[in-house]
Design an enzyme around this catalytic site. Structure first.
Site, PDB file in Angstrom:
ATOM      1  N   ASP A  15       0.820  -1.117  -0.024  1.00  0.00           N
ATOM      2  CA  ASP A  15       0.056  -0.092   0.056  1.00  0.00           C
ATOM      3  C   ASP A  15       0.755   1.146   0.049  1.00  0.00           C
ATOM      4  O   ASP A  15       0.658   2.225   0.886  1.00  0.00           O
ATOM      5  CB  ASP A  15      -0.938   0.068   1.312  1.00  0.00           C
ATOM      6  CG  ASP A  15      -1.840  -1.259   1.412  1.00  0.00           C
ATOM      7  OD1 ASP A  15      -2.260  -1.889   0.334  1.00  0.00           O
ATOM      8  OD2 ASP A  15      -1.937  -1.641   2.493  1.00  0.00           O
ATOM      9  N   GLU A 187     -11.484   0.968  -3.817  1.00  0.00           N
ATOM     10  CA  GLU A 187     -10.639   1.538  -2.715  1.00  0.00           C
ATOM     11  C   GLU A 187      -9.422   2.230  -2.774  1.00  0.00           C
ATOM     12  O   GLU A 187      -8.843   2.421  -3.964  1.00  0.00           O
ATOM     13  CB  GLU A 187     -10.231   0.169  -1.803  1.00  0.00           C
ATOM     14  CG  GLU A 187      -9.473  -0.914  -2.570  1.00  0.00           C
ATOM     15  CD  GLU A 187      -9.193  -2.139  -1.886  1.00  0.00           C
ATOM     16  OE1 GLU A 187      -9.670  -2.231  -0.756  1.00  0.00           O
ATOM     17  OE2 GLU A 187      -8.712  -3.081  -2.398  1.00  0.00           O
TER      18      GLU A 187
END
Length: 537
Positions: A15, A187
Site C-alpha cells: 500500500d 478502494e
C-alpha cells in the site's frame, strides 16, 4: 541508461504512498498488527531505498491490544504541505464478517523524523483514507465507504469531506464522488491535480490476482469523474507469467526534473503454489502524461515491468544494513517489530543483562494481547537466520526459541522447553489454518546445555530448522517444512462461501518466549543474525 530493479521495497511493504520533499523521496507502507506503526522508507534517486523511521511509536498514538490478525494499520497516506508532514491512517479493529470497524486518524510533524503528534480522530466510515491539499488552500479527505447491508455493494464508493486544520476535524457535507467501475472492490483513493483536471486514482479488483489501478478525472473536485477509456492503467490480471503479480494500490510522484513515477503494490508468488510468502511488496513504474491528459506507463501497455528506466538523478546508495544485532546497543535494530504493542523493558530488556536481549515469557501464539515476540520481515526468497539462547525452563509451559510467523493461526516454531522425562529439550510446533501439530515424534534432549544455537534456512518454499551446541557444527532437526504456507494466499480460509480467515501481511522470522504458567520465566538471547542469500524467482 540506468535501471531500477523491482521490487524496490521487498518483503511485506504494501500500500505505498509516495511523496517528494525537495530532493528527498519518502514512501509510507502498511504495518497491520505489527508495531511500531507505518514504515517510512527514504531515497534520493528512486532506486536505492532505506528504512528510515516509524511515526507511530507510542501506545498513546496507537493501541492495538486485542486487534485481530491483519487488523491495525491499513494503507497510510503521507503528504507534505507548507512545511508540515501529514500522515493519515486506519486502525482496523474488526475485519471478518459483515462489519468492519475502521477508525481513521491524522498525525503531523514538522520533520519526517518526528516528533509526530498525537492522533486526531477523523471518521470510521471506511478505510484507505487519503488527504488532498488543493491549491485554493482547502484540504479534502477521501476514503472508501464500507456498506454492510445485504444486496448492496460492500465497496460503496469514494467519500469526500473537507478537513479543517483550524478545527482539527472534518467539516461540511459528505460527498460520494465515485462509485467505481465494473472491476469492483473500489478502494485506495488518491486525488491529484494536473493541468486543470482533478485525477482520482483508485485500486480495484481486490488485493489478490485481479488487482488493478484505475484512474478517473473531472474538472471539478466534486465530479462527475470520467473513467480512463482504456481501462486500468496497471494490472497483472490474466497474465500469470509476469514476475510481478497483484499489481495495484498505487500513488504517483514527479521528480525534480518533472519525470513521472508510480509506486504500487505487487507480489511475487512461489511456483507452483502461487503463494507469496514475502507478502505484498512495493514496486515502481515510469509514467507519462499523454497529450490528451491521461496517465500511462512510459513503456506502453498496462503490465508491471521488473526493470524500469531510472530517473535522471545522481545515484545515492545507502550503506547495507548490519546482518547481526548483538544486542549491545541501547535499542533494537530498526528492522525489529513486535505484535500490537511497543517493545518495553517490562518484557524485552536490553539492560538487565549486558549484551543480551532478555525476553520474559508471557502469552501464547494464540494471543492477540501480550506476546513476547520480536521479529523482522523476510525480504528475500533465500535467507539464513540464527540465534543463541540461554534458557532454563522448569515446566513444559515455559518455551523460548526461533519462530517463522504469519499470524496466530499460522506459524512454525523451533522451541526449547522442559520435558518430564528428557529434561531440557528441543521440539517443533506448527499451526496451519488453526490446525496445531508437532512434526517431531519426540523432543530432542539437550539437558545440560547452557547455551543453544538455533537456525532456520529458508529457500523459496522450503524451511529447515537446525540446532548446535557451539554455533559451528549444526544438526538438522525435524522434516523440511513448507514455507509457502506462511503467506496471505494460504491463510485465507472460506467454508461454504463464508470467509473465516484473511491475511494481508507476510512472513516474519524472530525470537520469542512464552510462560503459560504465568511465572514470566525469562530467556536470554545473545544475538540475532539475518543473512540474505538470494532474492530472484
Amino acid at each position: 541508461m540506468s535501471y531500477i530493479k523491482n521490487p524496490i521495497l521487498p518483503g511485506f511493504n504494501p500500500d505505498p504512498s509516495i511523496i517528494r520533499v525537495e530532493d528527498d523521496y519518502y514512501i509510507a507502507t502498511s504495518t497491520f498488527e505489527w508495531f511500531p506503526g507505518v514504515q517510512i522508507h527514504h531515497s534520493k534517486d528512486l532506486k536505492n531505498w532505506r528504512l528510515l523511521t516509524h511515526p507511530l511509536t507510542r501506545k498513546s498514538q496507537l493501541d492495538m491490544i486485542g486487534n485481530p490478525d491483519s487488523g491495525g494499520i491499513w494503507a497510510p497516506c503521507l503528504s507534505y504541505h507548507e512545511g508540515t508532514y501529514y500522515l493519515i491512517f486506519t486502525d482496523v479493529k474488526t475485519l471478518i464478517g459483515p462489519f468492519k470497524d475502521t477508525h481513521n486518524y491524522l498525525i503531523t510533524a514538522e520533520d519526517i523524523m518526528g516528533p509526530w503528534s498525537e492522533p486526531i480522530y477523523l471518521n470510521s466510515s471506511g478505510f484507505d483514507p487519503s488527504l488532498f491539499h488543493d491549491d485554493d488552500g482547502k484540504k479534502w479527505l477521501v476514503n472508501m465507504v464500507w456498506d454492510h447491508r445485504k444486496n448492496k455493494n460492500s465497496f460503496g464508493g469514494i467519500l469526500m469531506q473537507e478537513y479543517s486544520s483550524e478545527e482539527e476535524k472534518l467539516v461540511g457535507p459528505i460527498y460520494n464522488i465515485f462509485k467505481g467501475t465494473d472491476l469492483g472492490l473500489t478502494e485506495a483513493p488518491h486525488l491529484y491535480k494536473h493541468n486543470g483536471y482533478y485525477y482520482l486514482m483508485t485500486a480495484e479488483g481486490g488485493t489478490r490476482y485481479n488487482h488493478a489501478v484505475t484512474v478517473a478525472r473531472a474538472t471539478s473536485i466534486f465530479g462527475p469523474y470520467e473513467v480512463d477509456p482504456t481501462g486500468p492503467i496497471l494490472t497483472s490480471a490474466g497474465n500469470p507469467e509476469l514476475s510481478l503479480q497483484k499489481a495495484g494500490h498505487a500513488s504517483i510522484v514527479h521528480t525534480q526534473n518533472n519525470e513521472l513515477y508510480l509506486v504500487h503494490l505487487t507480489g511475487r508468488p512461489l511456483k507452483p503454489s502461487m503463494n507469496c510468502n514475502l507478502g505484498r511488496e512495493t514496486a515502481i513504474q515510469k509514467g507519462v502524461w499523454t497529450e490528451d491528459g491521461w496517465l500511462r506507463l512510459a513503456g506502453g501497455g498496462n503490465e508491471p515491468q521488473e526493470l524500469v528506466e531510472a530517473p535522471n538523478l545522481p545515484e545515492v546508495p545507502f550503506k547495507a544494513e548490519e546482518e547481526i544485532d548483538d544486542f549491545t546497543q541501547n535499542e533494537l535494530s530498526i528492522q525489529f517489530n513486535s505484535l500490537r504493542e511497543p517493545v518495553s523493558e517490562d518484557w524485552a530488556s536490553l539492560k538487565q543483562r549486558s549484551g543480551f536481549l532478555r525476553l520474559f515469557g508471557r502469552e501464547s501464539f494464540s494471543s492477540a494481547h501480550n506476546q513476547s515476540l520480536v521479529a523482522r520481515r523476510q525480504q528475500a526468497f533465500t535467507v539464513t537466520v540464527d540465534t543463541a539462547v540461554e534458557f532454563e525452563p522448569e515446566t513444559f509451559q515455559q518455551m523460548a526459541g526461533l519462530v517463522y510467523y504469519y499470524n496466530t493461526r499460522n506459524y512454525y516454531y523451533l522451541w526449547i522447553s522442559h520435558d518430564e522425562e528428557l529434561g531440557k529439550s528441543l521440539g517443533i510446533m506448527s499451526n496451519h489454518r488453526g490446525a496445531y501439530d508437532e512434526p517431531l515424534e519426540t523432543p530432542v534432549s539437550i539437558e545440560g546445555w547452557e547455551k543453544v544455537y538455533l537456525k532456520a534456512d529458508i529457500h523459496y518454499e522450503k524451511l529447515q530448522f537446525s540446532y548446535s551446541k557451539d554455533g559451528i557444527t549444526w544438526t538438522a532437526i525435524g522434516p523440511e517444512l513448507d514455507a509457502s504456507k506462511i503467506s496471505d494466499d494460504y491463510v485465507e480460509t472460506k467454508v461454504g462461501g463464508v470467509l473465516l480467515d484473511q491475511g494481508f501481511t507476510g512472513a516474519f522470522i524472530g525470537i520469542c518466549a512464552q510462560d503459560l504458567s504465568g511465572r514470566r520465566k525469562h530467556a536470554d538471547f545473545d544475538y540475532f543474525r539475518y543473512q540474505e542469500r538470494g532474492n530472484s524467482l
